[in-house]
Design a protein around this motif. Structure first.
Motif, PDB file in Angstrom:
ATOM      1  N   UNK A 208      28.791  46.815  38.732  1.00 50.89           N
ATOM      2  CA  UNK A 208      27.866  47.431  39.436  1.00 50.89           C
ATOM      3  C   UNK A 208      27.077  48.835  39.007  1.00 50.89           C
ATOM      4  N   UNK A 209      27.851  49.621  38.119  1.00 49.96           N
ATOM      5  CA  UNK A 209      27.215  50.689  37.667  1.00 49.96           C
ATOM      6  C   UNK A 209      26.584  50.275  36.302  1.00 49.96           C
TER       7      UNK A 209
ATOM      8  N   UNK B  64      39.692  43.794  27.122  1.00 51.46           N
ATOM      9  CA  UNK B  64      38.408  44.336  26.336  1.00 51.46           C
ATOM     10  C   UNK B  64      37.678  43.318  25.996  1.00 51.46           C
ATOM     11  N   UNK B  65      37.909  42.040  25.731  1.00 47.28           N
ATOM     12  CA  UNK B  65      36.744  40.781  25.419  1.00 47.28           C
ATOM     13  C   UNK B  65      36.087  40.898  26.820  1.00 47.28           C
ATOM     14  N   UNK B  66      36.619  40.714  27.885  1.00 48.52           N
ATOM     15  CA  UNK B  66      35.829  40.606  29.086  1.00 48.52           C
ATOM     16  C   UNK B  66      34.995  41.594  29.287  1.00 48.52           C
TER      17      UNK B  66
ATOM     18  N   UNK C  71      33.013  56.000  36.667  1.00 43.90           N
ATOM     19  CA  UNK C  71      33.466  54.983  37.549  1.00 43.90           C
ATOM     20  C   UNK C  71      34.802  55.384  37.935  1.00 43.90           C
ATOM     21  N   UNK C  72      34.868  55.467  39.156  1.00 50.35           N
ATOM     22  CA  UNK C  72      36.434  55.517  39.462  1.00 50.35           C
ATOM     23  C   UNK C  72      37.274  54.088  39.507  1.00 50.35           C
ATOM     24  N   UNK C  73      38.378  54.163  38.921  1.00 48.37           N
ATOM     25  CA  UNK C  73      39.032  52.886  38.855  1.00 48.37           C
ATOM     26  C   UNK C  73      39.603  52.631  40.148  1.00 48.37           C
ATOM     27  N   UNK C  74      39.786  51.260  40.389  1.00 45.93           N
ATOM     28  CA  UNK C  74      40.521  50.874  41.541  1.00 45.93           C
ATOM     29  C   UNK C  74      41.743  50.404  41.295  1.00 45.93           C
TER      30      UNK C  74
ATOM     31  N   UNK D 222      42.488  45.460  38.214  1.00 47.24           N
ATOM     32  CA  UNK D 222      41.842  45.459  37.073  1.00 47.24           C
ATOM     33  C   UNK D 222      40.596  44.759  37.673  1.00 47.24           C
ATOM     34  N   UNK D 223      40.791  43.704  38.577  1.00 53.01           N
ATOM     35  CA  UNK D 223      39.588  42.783  38.938  1.00 53.01           C
ATOM     36  C   UNK D 223      38.597  43.466  39.512  1.00 53.01           C
ATOM     37  N   UNK D 224      38.871  44.598  40.642  1.00 54.08           N
ATOM     38  CA  UNK D 224      38.163  45.349  41.195  1.00 54.08           C
ATOM     39  C   UNK D 224      37.446  46.486  40.335  1.00 54.08           C
ATOM     40  N   UNK D 225      38.159  46.990  39.579  1.00 56.57           N
ATOM     41  CA  UNK D 225      37.776  47.984  38.458  1.00 56.57           C
ATOM     42  C   UNK D 225      36.384  47.441  37.783  1.00 56.57           C
ATOM     43  N   UNK D 226      36.622  46.096  37.199  1.00 60.84           N
ATOM     44  CA  UNK D 226      35.674  45.423  36.561  1.00 60.84           C
ATOM     45  C   UNK D 226      34.451  45.277  37.381  1.00 60.84           C
ATOM     46  N   UNK D 227      34.655  44.941  38.681  1.00 60.29           N
ATOM     47  CA  UNK D 227      33.402  44.814  39.578  1.00 60.29           C
ATOM     48  C   UNK D 227      32.725  46.009  39.718  1.00 60.29           C
TER      49      UNK D 227
END
Length: 414
Positions: free
Chosen positions: A162-163, A187-189, A147-150, A153-158
């Protein structure tokens, strides 16, 4: 103001969480190195993200074990019994250090790379990773989905959600903190997300564990991998800690003595973990050194460690940010926490040239290159790499000021 004992020298620092005490002393803190002009100076080590020096208390632990060294698990003599007890006690100390669950397994490995490769042989399905990972976590897995990071952090989690929701995955494998920028992931999230999507989570804590507390119970993380050589215990051991079922069902990491219950020419009856993955004579000194470092960091206290590091990291960031021609690297606009890693470039100079000049002209050790994270450096537009300054327990304010002044002179063309 309190005297902060960090590497055998007293540095006057404000430390709201208390004082990092004598357990933080490292072997070689007074090392003298030659300079190009024929003089010499005390070495300033800013390459701790690659390998950290041994704590003096770790060295003493290894030294104390030498007289009774003998075979582990297979000897009836007194020395073998002492060695076996020390090895198994080390397993307990590492488990406690990472907040392991009562039924988790601690497998001693050579390092984090070895630990992740071991786990990769046990994962029953695809693994999802980010493109910002160290090669150890990017290359280990079969069935890898990247997965490509954004930029946040918030968008990366999104994107990870999705993946993971697009089709089943067995594992989400992420770094606890970037080895390039020091930015810490939540990491907890991520554990909560992975579990909600039916996956487990493994954390590459090679960078995280020396700087922040790791707690498997509190975070819900299933597996954690770490290295002694980054944790002030450079004696050739690391560890994989986590849930037993995959490790008991997976193929043994190495085939050999100590990993089996019984062998015939037709059949092998493998032992459960951890013995299943620890064939051969174990690294007693490495395991006990790692455990000693875990105990020392726990005794020092994470409050003191973090306060010390944040003070010095802030000082370094401020100094380099005020230096013309220096660019600091970051991945995310919203990272809530950053370790003591500051990576930068100097306009008009190759990273290797900057690193060489810091070494030969100032007695300062840094890392240059792509830090075993080539895709990440490509993302940052730096295929030729950058310069990384990483600090820890053995860093003092005088070291920070010395590095900032040296970079300023180099950037100014002095």
């Amino acid at each position: 103001m309190t005297a902060l004992i960090v590497d055998g020298r007293e540095n006057v620092e404000t430390c709201s969480a208390g004082t990092v005490h004598a357990l933080a002393r490292t072997v070689g803190c007074d090392l003298r190195v030659p300079l190009a002009d024929g003089s010499e100076c005390t070495y300033a080590n800013f390459d701790l993200a690659a390998s950290a020096p041994a704590l003096e208390c770790v060295y003493r632990q290894v030294e104390a074990l030498l007289p009774t060294y003998a075979s582990v698990h297979r000897g009836a003599g007194h020395a073998s019994q002492v060695s076996t007890d020390a090895y198994e006690a080390a397993r307990f100390d590492v488990a406690r250090f990472v907040g392991a669950r009562d039924d988790d397994v601690v497998v001693f490995t050579a390092n984090t790379t070895d630990a992740l490769s071991l786990l990769a042989g046990c994962v029953p399905g695809d693994t999802v990773v980010l493109d910002i990972e160290h090669h150890a976590n990017l290359l280990a897995w079969s069935g890898t989905r990247v997965v490509e990071a954004a930029d946040t952090v918030s968008e990366t989690i999104t994107r990870l959600v999705a993946e993971l929701c697009s089709r089943p995955a067995a594992l989400l494998a992420v770094t606890g903190a970037s080895n390039v920028t020091g930015e810490v992931l939540p990491i907890a999230r991520l554990a909560e997300i992975a579990h909600a999507c039916g996956a487990r989570i493994a954390v590459d804590a090679a960078q995280l564990a020396p700087h922040r507390g790791v707690d498997l119970v509190a975070t819900g993380v299933d597996y954690v991998a770490l290295s002694g050589h980054k944790l002030y215990a450079p004696f050739g051991a690391g560890a994989l800690v986590g849930r037993r079922d995959w490790l008991d069902a997976g193929a043994p990491h190495r085939a050999g003595g100590g990993a089996v219950r019984n062998v015939t020419v037709q059949h092998t009856d493998w032992l459960p973990s951890p013995a299943r993955h620890e064939a051969g004579t174990p690294n007693l000194f490495g395991a006990c050194a790692l455990a000693a470092a875990c105990r020392a960091l726990t005794e020092i206290g994470w409050g003191a460690v973090v306060a010390h590091e944040r003070e010095l990291t802030g000082r370094l960031v401020a100094g380099l940010s005020a230096t013309g021609g220096v660019r600091l690297l970051r991945l995310f606009d919203d990272a809530a926490d950053v370790l003591g890693i500051v990576t930068f470039t100097v306009d008009g100079l190759a990273p290797s040239d900057v690193a060489a000049r810091l070494s030969t002209g100032y007695g300062i050790g840094v890392r240059d290159g792509r830090f075993c994270a080539h895709p990440l450096l490509e993302r940052l537009g730096l295929p030729g790499g950058a310069v990384r300054a990483s600090l820890g327990l053995c860093t003092g304010s005088d070291d920070i000021d010395r590095l900032v002044a040296a970079v300023a002179e180099i950037a100014a063309g002095s």
